[in-house]
Design an enzyme around this catalytic site. Sequence first.
Site, short mmCIF file in Angstrom:
data_model
loop_
_atom_site.label_atom_id
_atom_site.label_comp_id
_atom_site.label_asym_id
_atom_site.label_seq_id
_atom_site.Cartn_x
_atom_site.Cartn_y
_atom_site.Cartn_z
N LYS A 84 46.67 39.38 23.53
CA LYS A 84 47.42 40.67 22.47
C LYS A 84 46.21 40.91 21.02
O LYS A 84 46.62 39.71 20.65
CB LYS A 84 48.35 41.43 22.15
CG LYS A 84 48.74 42.95 21.47
CD LYS A 84 50.26 43.13 21.67
CE LYS A 84 50.77 44.44 21.69
NZ LYS A 84 52.04 44.77 21.13
N SER A 159 52.65 48.78 23.10
CA SER A 159 51.20 49.08 23.59
C SER A 159 50.64 47.88 24.12
O SER A 159 49.29 48.18 23.81
CB SER A 159 51.94 48.92 21.46
OG SER A 159 52.19 47.40 21.61
N SER A 183 57.48 47.19 23.80
CA SER A 183 55.83 46.99 24.16
C SER A 183 55.48 45.89 25.09
O SER A 183 54.49 45.63 25.37
CB SER A 183 54.97 47.05 22.66
OG SER A 183 55.20 48.41 22.47
#
Length: 506
Positions: A84, A159, A183
């Site tokens: 990420k 996210s 997330s």
Amino acid sequence: MTGSSASVTSASAVEIAALIDTGEVSAVDVTQAHLDRIDSEDGALHTFLQVDTDGALAAAQAVDDRRAAGKKLGPLAGVPLALKDVVVTKGLETTSGSRILAGWIPPYDATITTRIKAAGIVILGKTNMDEFAMGSSTENSGFGPSHNPWDLDRIPGGSSGGSSAAVAGCLAPLGIGTDTGGSIRQPAAVTGLVGHKPTYGGVSRYGLIAFSSSLDQAGPLGRTVLDTALLHEAIGGHDPADSTSIPVPMPPVVAAARAGAGGDLSGLRIGVVRELGGQGFTDGYEPGVLSSVTEAIDVLAGLGAEIVEVSCPHFGYALAAYYLIAPSEASSNLARFDAMRYGLRVGDDGVRGLDEVMALTRQAGFGAEVKRRIMIGTYALSSGYYEAYYGQAQKVRTLISRDFAAAFQSADVLVSPSTPTVAFPLGARTDDPLAMYAADLCTLPASLAGTPAISVPSGLSDGLPVGLQIMAPALADDRCYRVAAAVESALDSRRGHPLLQEVPVR
Ligand code: GLN
């Protein structure tokens, strides 16, 4: 299975590591197969913001060299990973999904980056995400949304939606996400993956671009419980560089994932949280999600677990408390993006003053949701309102922790849906922030309490994945993995996984 590239990309991390360890395939071939798949599929999925082809192949070559030299390889050596973009990587652009950081090349590695590299895990690149991790769909990314491999017109969650879509679409067997309010768990749930939010302080935050420091926690995503546990073990444990890192040994997550796969849960008490989709609390929950989760709970009972109902009366306030605490901390953390130190600078013509350049840069560089949260947070922290908003939210947080403590008197783990609905269509909630926030309904309590929670596939509703959330007391992350592995082996969710058979992307 053979060493052909098509099957390598759908193999588990454990299977890939074994193929490399026995010399059946090289780490370079495994990495190349995943790079090829990114080439062919990521135009449609948009999971990666940066693909580090050279870095990935060099890391894979280093694993092959170690093997050739007769050195012992770690359990995930040579396995590719999607990282990420909130995690800083030395020499590799890191944006946290924000235009304000476009072009920023960090001068150092996050602790988890260092640990991933030390384990011989191959970083393929940096994945898309909601800007500064604020969102549940990746639609708040400054670089366009990612798509769910199960249905390209739907969200992959957020996210950490770039990582979830990459792993679900077999562009990488492993992914790293961060979870401030859900997330990791929510994207895992809506893409049919396993995703774990560790105990707060269980995985180092050093080198994560901060969103809400008292809540942020990095963790693993995988297609199987064991893969996820192995990645957790690789990144977890005490880090002196993070003052909130807990100086205790790692919970035995890998052993728990192996033990749970045996299936016997006799003696284990599982608490079904009434306020998260139970009787009288079904508003906003899809019936297909509730029935899938109920079936999974029946499966757990069939494995010998004792099922009890627990009540956590303050969980209903988690959403309101979180959406004060997280924006408050974000408004403070994001002050560092001042147009001087990192990334974007707008209007610096030698005539304009510092304040104006700063304002122009923040106006151009931040998206609408980030601006909304900076304003809410600044308001909630302002003198005169601090006690009424931030202070009050912190008190609610304490009440939620007490609800957990009480519930864990009568249950060893708690269960609920991971998120109230299956993946919703892209665009469905972009004009309605409160509808977007509702995706976090089930995940927020464990975030506010700092306790561990995992999402494991419980089946499908209308052909789309549903996640079961399993919550445990602080530092008992191993219980999450044990129960998740039992669910996985009982449901054999993996064999029915369409993504692991044919190419999921249409
Ligand atoms: N969806 C939540 C939010 O928008 C949680 C995000 C997260 O966990 N990073 O804040």
